[in-house]
Scaffold this motif. Structure first.
Motif, short mmCIF file in Angstrom:
data_model
loop_
_atom_site.label_atom_id
_atom_site.label_comp_id
_atom_site.label_asym_id
_atom_site.label_seq_id
_atom_site.Cartn_x
_atom_site.Cartn_y
_atom_site.Cartn_z
N ILE A 9 0.86 -1.20 0.00
CA ILE A 9 0.00 0.00 0.00
C ILE A 9 0.89 1.25 0.00
CG2 ILE A 9 -1.77 1.30 1.27
CD1 ILE A 9 -2.66 -1.38 2.53
N LEU A 10 1.91 1.21 0.84
CA LEU A 10 2.78 2.38 0.96
C LEU A 10 3.54 2.63 -0.35
CD1 LEU A 10 4.17 1.91 4.57
CD2 LEU A 10 2.04 2.94 3.80
N GLN A 11 3.94 1.54 -0.97
CA GLN A 11 4.70 1.68 -2.23
C GLN A 11 3.81 2.33 -3.30
OE1 GLN A 11 4.77 -1.19 -4.97
NE2 GLN A 11 5.92 0.36 -6.12
N ILE A 12 2.53 1.93 -3.35
CA ILE A 12 1.62 2.51 -4.37
C ILE A 12 1.33 3.98 -4.05
CG2 ILE A 12 -0.71 2.41 -5.33
CD1 ILE A 12 -0.43 -0.36 -5.76
N ILE A 13 1.22 4.29 -2.76
CA ILE A 13 1.00 5.70 -2.39
C ILE A 13 2.17 6.54 -2.90
CG2 ILE A 13 0.83 7.34 -0.47
CD1 ILE A 13 -0.76 5.26 1.08
N VAL A 14 3.37 6.05 -2.66
CA VAL A 14 4.56 6.80 -3.08
C VAL A 14 4.59 6.91 -4.61
CG1 VAL A 14 7.09 6.76 -3.15
CG2 VAL A 14 5.88 6.22 -1.02
N GLN A 15 4.28 5.80 -5.27
CA GLN A 15 4.31 5.77 -6.74
C GLN A 15 3.34 6.80 -7.34
OE1 GLN A 15 3.56 1.76 -8.05
NE2 GLN A 15 3.05 2.45 -10.12
N HIS A 16 2.18 6.99 -6.68
CA HIS A 16 1.16 7.89 -7.25
C HIS A 16 1.05 9.19 -6.46
CE1 HIS A 16 -0.52 4.94 -10.10
NE2 HIS A 16 -0.17 4.05 -9.18
N LYS A 17 2.11 9.57 -5.79
CA LYS A 17 1.96 10.66 -4.82
C LYS A 17 1.53 11.99 -5.43
CE LYS A 17 6.78 12.03 -3.99
NZ LYS A 17 7.47 11.37 -5.12
N GLU A 18 1.78 12.19 -6.69
CA GLU A 18 1.37 13.46 -7.32
C GLU A 18 -0.10 13.44 -7.72
OE1 GLU A 18 3.99 15.82 -8.18
OE2 GLU A 18 5.09 14.49 -6.83
N GLU A 19 -0.69 12.24 -7.77
CA GLU A 19 -2.02 12.09 -8.38
C GLU A 19 -3.12 11.76 -7.38
OE1 GLU A 19 -0.99 8.72 -10.65
OE2 GLU A 19 -0.36 9.87 -12.39
N LEU A 20 -2.72 11.39 -6.16
CA LEU A 20 -3.74 10.91 -5.22
C LEU A 20 -4.49 12.06 -4.56
CD1 LEU A 20 -2.13 7.94 -3.26
CD2 LEU A 20 -3.96 7.86 -4.99
N ALA A 21 -5.83 11.99 -4.63
CA ALA A 21 -6.66 12.95 -3.90
C ALA A 21 -7.13 12.32 -2.59
CB ALA A 21 -7.85 13.36 -4.75
N LEU A 22 -7.33 10.99 -2.62
CA LEU A 22 -7.94 10.33 -1.45
C LEU A 22 -7.44 8.90 -1.35
CD1 LEU A 22 -10.20 10.29 0.78
CD2 LEU A 22 -11.79 9.56 -1.02
N VAL A 23 -7.20 8.47 -0.12
CA VAL A 23 -6.93 7.05 0.15
C VAL A 23 -8.07 6.57 1.04
CG1 VAL A 23 -5.34 5.41 1.21
CG2 VAL A 23 -4.44 7.38 -0.08
N LEU A 24 -8.83 5.59 0.55
CA LEU A 24 -10.02 5.14 1.27
C LEU A 24 -9.98 3.63 1.43
CD1 LEU A 24 -12.85 6.02 2.39
CD2 LEU A 24 -13.76 5.35 0.18
N PHE A 25 -9.89 3.19 2.67
CA PHE A 25 -9.83 1.75 2.94
C PHE A 25 -10.90 1.38 3.96
CE2 PHE A 25 -6.09 -0.53 1.26
CZ PHE A 25 -5.51 0.50 0.53
N GLY A 26 -11.21 0.06 4.00
CA GLY A 26 -11.98 -0.43 5.13
C GLY A 26 -11.04 -0.47 6.32
N GLY A 27 -11.56 -0.30 7.53
CA GLY A 27 -10.70 -0.50 8.71
C GLY A 27 -10.38 -1.98 8.81
N ILE A 28 -11.40 -2.80 8.53
CA ILE A 28 -11.25 -4.26 8.42
C ILE A 28 -11.96 -4.65 7.13
CG2 ILE A 28 -11.91 -6.50 9.37
CD1 ILE A 28 -11.75 -5.42 12.13
N ASN A 29 -11.29 -5.42 6.28
CA ASN A 29 -11.95 -5.85 5.05
C ASN A 29 -13.06 -6.85 5.39
OD1 ASN A 29 -12.07 -8.04 2.71
ND2 ASN A 29 -11.66 -6.04 1.83
#
Ligand SMILES: Cc1ncc(COP(=O)(O)O)c(C=O)c1O
Length: 423
Positions: free
Chosen positions: A172-192
């Motif tokens: 997850i962290l790697q994808i956040i870094v990879q898209h850091k210029e493009e991300l407006a929101l990160v939305l996850f379940g607390g528990i899937n």
């Protein structure tokens, strides 16, 4: 603790359980006069016996005072929700004014995206887990379209690695870094909802914000199940329902958390009169002036029956003590894993593959088991034996022993029944 897979040992754990009296506070479903073993608190929590009284009080106020109940009932309806916030804010780990009890979960997710998904320029993407609950998927898809983007491009879904069932935080962290210029929101379940995986909300929030995005969570399967520290983790917003681990009844009222830094801002939102400043709301003037707390996101008149049933259930939590509930949840779930391991060990080859992560910090009380053979037949046999568990295609049985009303003996009985069915 050294567990044993015997009835006597399970009964001893029940005898030592500080919450043992609380099972009596719930109505346990029965068939032919026999109490069933209900492991579906992850779907709809059981009914507290006191809920009926709380509902009756609203009925009586309504009958005796009509609309005057808002101001002159013994517990005036205008402020009734204030009685819920201390316990609820302890459960999700926030300040009382960061909470608003309102609407249902799907509606609240939409309201939060109106405020927290503000795409601009090349920053328009949402990162979420693959297999998010359908409402969340549709909500993201329609918001993205509403802003004129293509969901295929704007929504990034992260999947478990090949051969794995859960998503690694490092990925997850790697994808956040990879898209850091493009991300407006990160939305996850607390528990899937499917895997039972607890996401590392603190780390995800930190990384999302470091990338310039907002971080929000759908806590449907986390609220009332695991310990949360939304404020300290600096989460931007979160939403949850109250009919699962919060035992407040089918379709019960949901809630949102909004970090206090947003309360006084000119944030974009969809408004209604119940979110208007309390002191002047009834002047009914033009121009929206929000309450400067999470309540500023409220829309309309609260559903009093739903607030009453939510309050009844939260009062049970208050009396039981949130720390005690968490303590028992950890022990009860650890005992379940132990019993399931024994079932696997009793077979020529393992029959259960765990989807839910084993590590205590990565699961709540919900365990998803991938049945390696005859899954549907095993599920049907368990249901016929009086075990309420659920089935997810293609071969997954989910169950959740809930600390407030399930017992160690029930967990032992589950393992025993499973072994007999497998024979
Ligand atoms: C993770 C998750 N999100 C959203 C929802 C939708 O909630 P509601 O139907 O209360 O709006 C559910 C319902 O079970 C859920 O499990």
């Amino acid at each position: 603790m050294q567990f044993q897979n015997t009835l006597a040992f399970a009964q001893q754990l029940d005898a030592n359980d500080p919450l043992k009296e609380f099972r009596e506070q719930f109505i346990i479903p029965e068939k032919d006069g026999k109490k069933q073993i209900y492991f579906l608190g992850n779907s709809l929590g059981l009914q507290p016996k006191r809920t009926n009284d709380y509902l009756q009080r609203i009925m009586k106020d309504w009958a005796a005072l009509g609309v005057e109940s808002f101001f002159h009932a013994k517990e005036p309806w205008m402020d009734y929700h204030d009685a819920l916030t201390p316990t609820l804010s302890q459960i999700v780990g926030c300040k009382p004014h960061e909470l608003s009890v309102m609407n249902n979960l799907s509606v609240n997710l939409h309201l939060m995206l109106v405020s927290f998904y503000r795409p601009q320029g090349k920053r328009f993407k949402i990162l979420c887990e693959a297999k998010a609950f359908p409402s969340d998927q549709y909500m993201m898809e329609t918001h993205v379209k509403h802003h004129g983007y293509n969901p295929e491009e704007a929504i990034i879904e992260i999947k478990p690695r090949e051969g794995e069932h859960t998503i690694r935080t490092e990925d997850i962290l790697q994808i956040i870094v990879q898209h850091k210029e493009e991300l407006a929101l990160v939305l996850f379940g607390g528990i899937n909802y499917y895997s039972g995986q607890v996401f590392d909300m603190k780390t995800i929030t930190h990384m999302a914000q470091a990338a310039g995005a907002k971080a929000g969570f759908d806590l449907a399967h986390a609220a009332g199940n695991i310990e949360l520290q939304l404020h300290d983790w600096n989460v931007d917003f979160a939403c949850w329902c109250s009919y699962k681990y919060l035992n407040s009844g089918p379709g019960a009222v949901a809630a949102v958390y909004i970090h206090e830094r947003y309360h006084k801002s000119e944030m974009n939102r969809f408004a209604g009169w119940w979110g208007y400043e309390k002191a002047t709301r009834f002047k009914m003037e033009k121009g929206f002036m929000p309450i400067q707390s999470a309540e500023g996101w409220q829309l309309g008149t609260p559903a009093m029956f739903m607030l009453a049933s939510h309050r009844a259930a939260l009062d049970v939590v208050k009396e039981a003590g949130w720390e005690n509930i968490n303590g028992k949840r950890k022990l009860l779930t650890a005992y379940l894993w132990y019993v399931l391991d024994e079932v696997n060990a009793s077979q020529a080859a393992p029959i259960i593959e765990y989807i839910t992560p084993r590590n205590e910090t990565e699961h709540g009380c919900h365990v998803s088991m991938n049945m390696l053979q005859k899954g549907k037949e095993i599920y049907n046999a368990l249901m016929a034996e009086g075990f309420f568990v659920d089935w997810r295609e293609p071969s997954v049985i989910r169950l959740a022993p809930v600390p407030l009303y399930n017992t160690f003996e029930e967990v032992w009985k589950f393992g025993d029944a499973l072994k007999k069915i497998l024979k």
